[in-house]
Write a protein that holds these residues in place. Structure first.
Motif, PDB file in Angstrom:
ATOM      1  N   LYS A   1      40.647  36.352  36.052  1.00  0.00           N
ATOM      2  CA  LYS A   1      40.716  37.756  36.122  1.00  0.00           C
ATOM      3  C   LYS A   1      41.952  38.153  35.145  1.00  0.00           C
ATOM      4  O   LYS A   1      43.034  37.392  34.928  1.00  0.00           O
ATOM      5  CB  LYS A   1      40.624  38.457  37.373  1.00  0.00           C
ATOM      6  CG  LYS A   1      42.125  38.154  38.192  1.00  0.00           C
ATOM      7  CD  LYS A   1      42.094  38.935  39.491  1.00  0.00           C
ATOM      8  CE  LYS A   1      41.007  38.278  40.533  1.00  0.00           C
ATOM      9  NZ  LYS A   1      41.197  39.036  42.012  1.00  0.00           N
TER      10      LYS A   1
ATOM     11  N   PHE B   1      46.881  43.331  35.556  1.00  0.00           N
ATOM     12  CA  PHE B   1      47.378  44.511  34.929  1.00  0.00           C
ATOM     13  C   PHE B   1      48.739  44.777  35.300  1.00  0.00           C
ATOM     14  O   PHE B   1      49.107  44.707  36.759  1.00  0.00           O
ATOM     15  CB  PHE B   1      46.617  45.552  34.909  1.00  0.00           C
ATOM     16  CG  PHE B   1      45.371  45.752  34.122  1.00  0.00           C
ATOM     17  CD1 PHE B   1      44.092  45.217  34.536  1.00  0.00           C
ATOM     18  CD2 PHE B   1      45.525  46.299  32.793  1.00  0.00           C
ATOM     19  CE1 PHE B   1      43.245  45.179  33.511  1.00  0.00           C
ATOM     20  CE2 PHE B   1      44.421  46.317  31.834  1.00  0.00           C
ATOM     21  CZ  PHE B   1      43.170  45.858  32.178  1.00  0.00           C
ATOM     22  N   GLY B   2      49.736  45.106  34.498  1.00  0.00           N
ATOM     23  CA  GLY B   2      51.049  45.776  34.780  1.00  0.00           C
ATOM     24  C   GLY B   2      50.920  47.196  35.323  1.00  0.00           C
ATOM     25  O   GLY B   2      49.747  47.607  35.153  1.00  0.00           O
ATOM     26  N   GLN B   3      51.846  47.687  35.967  1.00  0.00           N
ATOM     27  CA  GLN B   3      51.798  49.013  36.430  1.00  0.00           C
ATOM     28  C   GLN B   3      51.813  49.956  35.394  1.00  0.00           C
ATOM     29  O   GLN B   3      51.521  51.334  35.214  1.00  0.00           O
ATOM     30  CB  GLN B   3      52.941  49.269  37.357  1.00  0.00           C
ATOM     31  CG  GLN B   3      52.911  48.633  38.758  1.00  0.00           C
ATOM     32  CD  GLN B   3      51.832  49.215  39.376  1.00  0.00           C
ATOM     33  OE1 GLN B   3      50.477  48.980  39.419  1.00  0.00           O
ATOM     34  NE2 GLN B   3      52.400  50.133  40.436  1.00  0.00           N
TER      35      GLN B   3
ATOM     36  N   TYR C   1      36.988  48.891  38.450  1.00  0.00           N
ATOM     37  CA  TYR C   1      38.436  48.981  38.625  1.00  0.00           C
ATOM     38  C   TYR C   1      38.699  50.221  39.581  1.00  0.00           C
ATOM     39  O   TYR C   1      37.986  51.238  39.198  1.00  0.00           O
ATOM     40  CB  TYR C   1      39.383  49.091  37.421  1.00  0.00           C
ATOM     41  CG  TYR C   1      39.531  47.830  36.619  1.00  0.00           C
ATOM     42  CD1 TYR C   1      38.506  47.363  35.775  1.00  0.00           C
ATOM     43  CD2 TYR C   1      40.499  47.069  37.017  1.00  0.00           C
ATOM     44  CE1 TYR C   1      38.483  46.056  35.148  1.00  0.00           C
ATOM     45  CE2 TYR C   1      40.787  45.735  36.383  1.00  0.00           C
ATOM     46  CZ  TYR C   1      39.845  45.370  35.372  1.00  0.00           C
ATOM     47  OH  TYR C   1      39.982  44.170  34.814  1.00  0.00           O
TER      48      TYR C   1
ATOM     49  N   GLN D   1      42.047  53.178  39.982  1.00  0.00           N
ATOM     50  CA  GLN D   1      43.367  53.426  39.312  1.00  0.00           C
ATOM     51  C   GLN D   1      43.933  54.578  40.216  1.00  0.00           C
ATOM     52  O   GLN D   1      43.343  55.550  40.444  1.00  0.00           O
ATOM     53  CB  GLN D   1      43.275  53.683  37.703  1.00  0.00           C
ATOM     54  CG  GLN D   1      44.852  53.821  37.463  1.00  0.00           C
ATOM     55  CD  GLN D   1      44.900  54.420  35.775  1.00  0.00           C
ATOM     56  OE1 GLN D   1      43.886  55.090  35.446  1.00  0.00           O
ATOM     57  NE2 GLN D   1      45.535  53.531  35.087  1.00  0.00           N
TER      58      GLN D   1
ATOM     59  N   GLY E   1      48.432  51.394  40.598  1.00  0.00           N
ATOM     60  CA  GLY E   1      48.027  51.124  39.266  1.00  0.00           C
ATOM     61  C   GLY E   1      46.528  50.736  39.126  1.00  0.00           C
ATOM     62  O   GLY E   1      45.671  51.388  40.063  1.00  0.00           O
ATOM     63  N   LEU E   2      46.102  50.004  38.224  1.00  0.00           N
ATOM     64  CA  LEU E   2      44.879  49.545  37.920  1.00  0.00           C
ATOM     65  C   LEU E   2      44.385  48.258  38.967  1.00  0.00           C
ATOM     66  O   LEU E   2      45.080  47.328  38.606  1.00  0.00           O
ATOM     67  CB  LEU E   2      44.762  49.193  36.754  1.00  0.00           C
ATOM     68  CG  LEU E   2      43.047  49.298  36.050  1.00  0.00           C
ATOM     69  CD1 LEU E   2      42.526  50.604  36.248  1.00  0.00           C
ATOM     70  CD2 LEU E   2      43.337  49.159  34.515  1.00  0.00           C
TER      71      LEU E   2
ATOM     72  N   LEU F   1      41.423  45.546  40.189  1.00  0.00           N
ATOM     73  CA  LEU F   1      39.915  45.198  40.054  1.00  0.00           C
ATOM     74  C   LEU F   1      39.475  44.936  41.208  1.00  0.00           C
ATOM     75  O   LEU F   1      39.907  44.410  42.419  1.00  0.00           O
ATOM     76  CB  LEU F   1      40.053  43.773  39.463  1.00  0.00           C
ATOM     77  CG  LEU F   1      38.672  43.181  39.172  1.00  0.00           C
ATOM     78  CD1 LEU F   1      37.823  43.895  38.338  1.00  0.00           C
ATOM     79  CD2 LEU F   1      38.972  41.457  38.772  1.00  0.00           C
TER      80      LEU F   1
ATOM     81  N   TYR G   1      33.740  42.040  39.993  1.00  0.00           N
ATOM     82  CA  TYR G   1      32.994  41.844  38.530  1.00  0.00           C
ATOM     83  C   TYR G   1      31.675  40.949  38.737  1.00  0.00           C
ATOM     84  O   TYR G   1      31.676  40.343  39.615  1.00  0.00           O
ATOM     85  CB  TYR G   1      33.886  41.409  37.393  1.00  0.00           C
ATOM     86  CG  TYR G   1      34.521  39.769  37.406  1.00  0.00           C
ATOM     87  CD1 TYR G   1      35.591  39.495  38.167  1.00  0.00           C
ATOM     88  CD2 TYR G   1      33.722  39.280  36.760  1.00  0.00           C
ATOM     89  CE1 TYR G   1      35.764  38.042  37.993  1.00  0.00           C
ATOM     90  CE2 TYR G   1      33.876  37.772  36.759  1.00  0.00           C
ATOM     91  CZ  TYR G   1      35.066  37.189  37.461  1.00  0.00           C
ATOM     92  OH  TYR G   1      35.329  35.932  37.451  1.00  0.00           O
TER      93      TYR G   1
ATOM     94  N   ASP H   1      33.181  38.025  41.662  1.00  0.00           N
ATOM     95  CA  ASP H   1      34.441  37.910  42.367  1.00  0.00           C
ATOM     96  C   ASP H   1      34.668  39.404  43.306  1.00  0.00           C
ATOM     97  O   ASP H   1      34.571  40.334  42.347  1.00  0.00           O
ATOM     98  CB  ASP H   1      35.761  37.827  41.554  1.00  0.00           C
ATOM     99  CG  ASP H   1      37.118  37.813  42.503  1.00  0.00           C
ATOM    100  OD1 ASP H   1      38.149  37.312  41.734  1.00  0.00           O
ATOM    101  OD2 ASP H   1      37.098  38.150  43.575  1.00  0.00           O
TER     102      ASP H   1
ATOM    103  N   SER I   1      36.570  40.107  45.631  1.00  0.00           N
ATOM    104  CA  SER I   1      38.057  39.839  46.653  1.00  0.00           C
ATOM    105  C   SER I   1      38.843  41.084  46.486  1.00  0.00           C
ATOM    106  O   SER I   1      39.565  41.247  47.462  1.00  0.00           O
ATOM    107  CB  SER I   1      38.835  38.860  46.249  1.00  0.00           C
ATOM    108  OG  SER I   1      39.155  38.698  45.014  1.00  0.00           O
TER     109      SER I   1
ATOM    110  N   PHE J   1      36.924  53.061  37.267  1.00  0.00           N
ATOM    111  CA  PHE J   1      36.864  52.848  36.005  1.00  0.00           C
ATOM    112  C   PHE J   1      35.506  51.564  36.010  1.00  0.00           C
ATOM    113  O   PHE J   1      35.748  50.537  36.726  1.00  0.00           O
ATOM    114  CB  PHE J   1      37.854  52.251  35.124  1.00  0.00           C
ATOM    115  CG  PHE J   1      38.822  53.545  34.894  1.00  0.00           C
ATOM    116  CD1 PHE J   1      39.951  53.534  35.164  1.00  0.00           C
ATOM    117  CD2 PHE J   1      38.454  54.453  33.893  1.00  0.00           C
ATOM    118  CE1 PHE J   1      40.903  54.533  35.132  1.00  0.00           C
ATOM    119  CE2 PHE J   1      39.297  55.245  33.273  1.00  0.00           C
ATOM    120  CZ  PHE J   1      40.483  55.420  33.882  1.00  0.00           C
TER     121      PHE J   1
END
Lengths: 111, 113
Positions: A98, A101-103, B35, B37, B42-43, B45, B48, B56, B58, B91
């Motif tokens: 996968k 992503f960072g913040q 996703y 956010q 943050g973002l 997952l 997918y 996945d 999870s 998203f």
């Protein structure tokens, strides 16, 4: 899962100044991407870097992938108000299959 | 190309109600991602798909969340029952070059009161 830390979290500067934002990890990534997200929109892919030491330029934006492929930087020259947004780095975690992503760094360019 | 299309763009609902978010990926893309956010996390997952098959999940927070992809051009993310802590921007993204080059939709801003 590998983690990415971005710094600074927030940055506010005047138009015309230069800036650098960072994306760091203790893990090695096969590739790393930078996205820009504007308010009310989804992230937009800017660049993918794959090779350690690689440098890519996109107009006034310069992206560098660290030699050890654990970190990356984004440098903006002569920032413009249109550069305002949330900049996200994302690393390819092949083990977990996968993108991680960072913040993000929230950048504000003031006129 | 129209890009990834999500609907609705905004959803306000009351706690306990069912919420369904919709996504149309870019034509020809084999991967579809959901996703969430928030400012705090943050973002993230959630799940997918590859060729319409969930690979996945999870990241799906609880059994209240479910996602389907009945065909290559449509996916849904359902929350039932919804809770205030589900408030976030959701998203959808699609990818045609594997997992690691993703194109995001404009998002659905969900508010659960």
């Amino acid at each position: 899962t590998q983690l990415l830390e971005q710094s600074p979290q927030f940055l506010s500067i005047q138009e015309g100044e230069n800036l650098t934002v960072y994306c760091n990890s203790s893990s090695v990534f096969s590739s790393l991407q930078w996205y820009r997200q504007e308010p009310g929109e989804g992230p937009v892919l800017l660049v993918t870097v794959v090779t350690g030491g690689e440098v890519k330029k996109l107009k006034r934006l310069t992206f560098q992938f660290g030699d050890a492929r654990k970190d990356s930087s984004l440098h903006i020259t002569a920032a413009q108000t249109g550069d305002t947004g949330l900049y996200l780095c994302a690393g390819e975690d092949q083990g977990a299959q996968k993108l991680v992503f960072g913040q993000g760094t929230r950048l504000t360019i003031n006129p | 190309d129209a890009g990834v299309i999500q609907s609705p763009r905004h959803e306000v609902t009351e706690m306990g109600q069912e919420v369904t978010l919709r996504c149309k990926p870019i034509s020809g893309h084999d991967y579809l991602f959901w996703y969430r956010q928030t400012m705090m996390r943050g973002l993230e997952l959630l799940i997918y798909f590859n060729n319409n098959v969930p690979i996945d999940d999870s990241g799906m927070p609880e059994d209240r969340f479910s996602a389907k992809m009945p065909n290559a051009s449509f996916s849904t993310l359902k929350i039932q029952p919804s809770e205030p802590r589900d408030s976030a921007v959701y998203f959808c993204a699609s990818g045609g070059q594997g997992l690691y080059e993703q194109y995001f939709g404009p998002g659905t801003r969900l508010t659960v009161t």
